[in-house]
Design a protein around this motif. Structure first.
Motif, PDB file in Angstrom:
ATOM      1  N   PHE A 109      -1.145  32.303 -16.189  1.00 49.87           N
ATOM      2  CA  PHE A 109      -1.363  31.467 -14.762  1.00 49.87           C
ATOM      3  C   PHE A 109      -2.286  32.216 -13.780  1.00 49.87           C
ATOM      4  N   ILE A 110      -2.750  33.363 -13.946  1.00 47.92           N
ATOM      5  CA  ILE A 110      -3.477  34.175 -12.938  1.00 47.92           C
ATOM      6  C   ILE A 110      -4.721  34.376 -13.373  1.00 47.92           C
ATOM      7  N   GLY A 111      -5.742  34.501 -12.491  1.00 47.79           N
ATOM      8  CA  GLY A 111      -7.222  34.828 -12.685  1.00 47.79           C
ATOM      9  C   GLY A 111      -7.154  36.584 -13.000  1.00 47.79           C
ATOM     10  N   PRO A 112      -8.399  36.860 -13.135  1.00 45.61           N
ATOM     11  CA  PRO A 112      -8.425  38.412 -13.414  1.00 45.61           C
ATOM     12  C   PRO A 112      -8.010  39.333 -12.158  1.00 45.61           C
ATOM     13  N   THR A 113      -7.019  40.110 -12.567  1.00 44.57           N
ATOM     14  CA  THR A 113      -6.123  40.908 -11.503  1.00 44.57           C
ATOM     15  C   THR A 113      -6.386  42.264 -11.930  1.00 44.57           C
TER      16      THR A 113
ATOM     17  N   GLU B 112       2.328  21.735 -13.552  1.00 42.27           N
ATOM     18  CA  GLU B 112       2.372  22.652 -14.735  1.00 42.27           C
ATOM     19  C   GLU B 112       2.951  23.897 -14.419  1.00 42.27           C
ATOM     20  N   ILE B 113       2.280  24.820 -13.542  1.00 47.81           N
ATOM     21  CA  ILE B 113       2.549  25.796 -13.147  1.00 47.81           C
ATOM     22  C   ILE B 113       4.363  25.978 -12.176  1.00 47.81           C
ATOM     23  N   GLY B 114       4.500  24.795 -11.537  1.00 45.40           N
ATOM     24  CA  GLY B 114       5.809  24.750 -10.860  1.00 45.40           C
ATOM     25  C   GLY B 114       7.016  24.666 -11.903  1.00 45.40           C
ATOM     26  N   GLU B 115       6.638  23.722 -12.989  1.00 44.24           N
ATOM     27  CA  GLU B 115       7.818  23.370 -14.062  1.00 44.24           C
ATOM     28  C   GLU B 115       7.950  24.590 -14.911  1.00 44.24           C
ATOM     29  N   ALA B 116       6.912  25.505 -14.977  1.00 44.17           N
ATOM     30  CA  ALA B 116       6.909  26.600 -15.887  1.00 44.17           C
ATOM     31  C   ALA B 116       7.735  27.718 -15.332  1.00 44.17           C
ATOM     32  N   LEU B 117       7.307  28.060 -13.983  1.00 44.81           N
ATOM     33  CA  LEU B 117       7.959  28.939 -13.338  1.00 44.81           C
ATOM     34  C   LEU B 117       9.325  28.843 -12.969  1.00 44.81           C
TER      35      LEU B 117
ATOM     36  N   ASN C  42      -4.312  31.408   5.101  1.00 42.05           N
ATOM     37  CA  ASN C  42      -3.173  31.627   5.790  1.00 42.05           C
ATOM     38  C   ASN C  42      -2.999  30.841   7.143  1.00 42.05           C
ATOM     39  N   LEU C  43      -1.885  30.215   7.286  1.00 41.00           N
ATOM     40  CA  LEU C  43      -1.915  29.539   8.580  1.00 41.00           C
ATOM     41  C   LEU C  43      -1.927  30.672   9.723  1.00 41.00           C
ATOM     42  N   ALA C  44      -1.192  31.876   9.465  1.00 45.59           N
ATOM     43  CA  ALA C  44      -1.443  32.785  10.387  1.00 45.59           C
ATOM     44  C   ALA C  44      -2.617  33.430  10.619  1.00 45.59           C
ATOM     45  N   ALA C  45      -3.625  33.202   9.859  1.00 41.73           N
ATOM     46  CA  ALA C  45      -4.891  33.457   9.787  1.00 41.73           C
ATOM     47  C   ALA C  45      -5.899  32.387  10.525  1.00 41.73           C
ATOM     48  N   GLY C  46      -5.446  31.291  10.896  1.00 41.67           N
ATOM     49  CA  GLY C  46      -5.953  30.073  11.215  1.00 41.67           C
ATOM     50  C   GLY C  46      -6.340  28.816  10.207  1.00 41.67           C
ATOM     51  N   GLY C  47      -5.968  29.174   9.104  1.00 39.94           N
ATOM     52  CA  GLY C  47      -6.148  27.967   8.147  1.00 39.94           C
ATOM     53  C   GLY C  47      -5.592  26.889   8.648  1.00 39.94           C
ATOM     54  N   LYS C  48      -6.155  25.589   8.151  1.00 41.26           N
ATOM     55  CA  LYS C  48      -5.597  24.215   8.496  1.00 41.26           C
ATOM     56  C   LYS C  48      -4.952  23.772   7.344  1.00 41.26           C
ATOM     57  N   GLY C  49      -3.450  23.347   7.766  1.00 43.39           N
ATOM     58  CA  GLY C  49      -2.528  23.073   6.734  1.00 43.39           C
ATOM     59  C   GLY C  49      -2.896  21.529   6.335  1.00 43.39           C
ATOM     60  N   VAL C  50      -3.090  21.201   5.184  1.00 38.46           N
ATOM     61  CA  VAL C  50      -3.179  19.563   4.549  1.00 38.46           C
ATOM     62  C   VAL C  50      -2.384  19.515   3.425  1.00 38.46           C
ATOM     63  N   ALA C  51      -1.490  18.601   3.677  1.00 38.87           N
ATOM     64  CA  ALA C  51      -0.471  18.197   2.616  1.00 38.87           C
ATOM     65  C   ALA C  51      -1.164  17.486   1.628  1.00 38.87           C
ATOM     66  N   GLN C  52      -0.952  17.345   0.488  1.00 34.88           N
ATOM     67  CA  GLN C  52      -1.305  16.578  -0.652  1.00 34.88           C
ATOM     68  C   GLN C  52      -0.544  16.776  -1.962  1.00 34.88           C
ATOM     69  N   ALA C  53      -0.320  15.707  -2.917  1.00 34.90           N
ATOM     70  CA  ALA C  53       0.346  15.627  -4.020  1.00 34.90           C
ATOM     71  C   ALA C  53      -0.227  17.022  -5.000  1.00 34.90           C
ATOM     72  N   LEU C  54       0.703  17.323  -5.769  1.00 33.09           N
ATOM     73  CA  LEU C  54       0.384  18.222  -6.706  1.00 33.09           C
ATOM     74  C   LEU C  54      -0.579  17.617  -7.803  1.00 33.09           C
ATOM     75  N   SER C  55      -1.399  18.586  -8.077  1.00 32.92           N
ATOM     76  CA  SER C  55      -2.503  18.285  -9.167  1.00 32.92           C
ATOM     77  C   SER C  55      -1.585  18.435 -10.489  1.00 32.92           C
ATOM     78  N   ALA C  56      -2.219  18.120 -11.686  1.00 37.93           N
ATOM     79  CA  ALA C  56      -1.661  18.229 -12.824  1.00 37.93           C
ATOM     80  C   ALA C  56      -1.121  19.850 -13.192  1.00 37.93           C
ATOM     81  N   ARG C  57      -2.213  20.689 -12.726  1.00 34.19           N
ATOM     82  CA  ARG C  57      -2.017  22.296 -12.975  1.00 34.19           C
ATOM     83  C   ARG C  57      -0.905  22.703 -11.960  1.00 34.19           C
ATOM     84  N   ASP C  58      -0.781  22.112 -10.768  1.00 27.55           N
ATOM     85  CA  ASP C  58       0.092  22.682  -9.952  1.00 27.55           C
ATOM     86  C   ASP C  58       1.455  22.260 -10.457  1.00 27.55           C
TER      87      ASP C  58
END
Length: 320
Positions: A138-142, A257-262, A239-255
């Motif tokens: 579930f992660i990119g090159p790290t 999948e990740i949530g249900e697996a973890l 990050n909201l603490a770094a000035g990011g704007k929070g926009v709520a949205q429905a989970l994508s299929a991938r989101d």
């Protein structure tokens, strides 16, 4: 139930967005009583159980004076953590030595019969950045390393990278280095303290312009909506603490999948609540200390995240 929240000072809460406050409000709405303390107020004396100097509070509904102390404790009066129906650890990061010691006191309280959420051992076993490495699918090159040479090789391979300290929070200490490698040496020296501290290095994910999504997992199940923290003003950090704007949205299929697996894995380890950060299709962090974004999601979508959490808490207590 009588619920003890171990948290930051109540006077520091910004209740219009504070997730711990939203938990308290929902708990009180259901008729539960609320107490609070700070980690520094816990103590363990030889031959005794773990205790804390607590504040018994009632939420007033007044935004300017949001709580009253219905039974203030004074002097050296303390209460045993095991005497509460639930203890919720909500101290914000950093995960420093004092946070670490607090988990040991909470774990001793567990041995005495306290029911603590999230489980203290699970908090210690899941450093929020390193935890993702257990789930490579579930992660990119790290890369996690102290070595400047290894970081340079990673940059040469991926060209556009993000570097971050393992103990950072709120977007602090995050750097992006593009293909030109500008200031890479200086950034490495700043973060790894000349080879003394480990650094996480990740391939830059351009999908950050659509937001760093906070996927909440409660009771092993993903909440149907996430909060995309979208960078603003040329920032690379959402990050909201770094000035990011929070926009709520429905989970994508991938989101989902990740949530249900973890989710079931984290719950089995004692993590009733986790905040999985996702950029594009990849997990970048698993937050377990004090996940937030309850109120933002609730306000924008109507999804009652605090109710989902108290539901899960009540269910967890009923099964013990």
């Amino acid at each position: 139930m009588n619920i003890l929240f171990v948290a930051d000072p109540l006077e520091s809460f910004k209740i219009y967005k504070d997730t711990t406050f939203s938990m308290m409000r929902e708990a009180q709405r259901r008729g539960h009583t609320i107490s609070a303390c700070e980690p520094q107020h816990m103590l363990w004396q030889r031959g005794d159980v773990v205790r804390a100097k607590v504040r018994d509070i009632h939420l007033t509904g007044d935004a300017n004076d949001w709580f009253s102390e219905s039974a203030a404790l004074t002097g050296n009066t303390t209460r045993a953590l095991k005497d509460f129906d639930a203890v919720i650890m909500r101290k914000d990061p950093p995960f420093d030595s004092e946070y670490f010691y607090s988990t040991h006191l909470l774990e001793q309280a567990e041995r005495e019969g306290a029911k603590v959420f999230n489980k203290p051992r699970a908090l210690r076993d899941h450093p929020e950045k390193l935890a993702i490495m257990e789930f490579p699918q579930f992660i990119g090159p790290t890369l996690v390393t102290r070595s400047a040479d290894d970081i340079r090789r990673f940059h040469a391979e991926h060209q556009d990278i993000i570097l971050k300290p393992l103990d950072g929070m709120g977007g602090m200490g995050i750097f992006r280095v593009k293909a030109d490698g500008l200031n890479l040496g200086s950034i490495i020296e700043t973060l790894n303290k000349n080879g003394q501290e480990s650094v996480m290095v990740q391939k830059f994910l351009p999908e950050i312009d659509k937001g760093d999504k906070r996927v909440l997992v409660i009771g092993g199940k993903p909440v149907p909506f996430c909060l995309a923290r979208i960078p603003q003003g040329g920032e690379v950090r959402g990050n909201l603490a770094a000035g990011g704007k929070g926009v709520a949205q429905a989970l994508s299929a991938r989101d989902r999948e990740i949530g249900e697996a973890l989710g079931p894995i984290l719950l089995a380890r004692g993590l009733l609540l986790a905040g999985v950060d996702v950029i594009g299709d990849y997990v970048t962090e698993i937050n377990v200390t004090s996940p937030t974004c309850f109120q933002e999601i609730h306000d924008q979508t109507g999804c009652d995240v605090p109710a989902l959490f108290i539901d899960a808490l009540e269910q967890a207590l009923a099964s013990k």
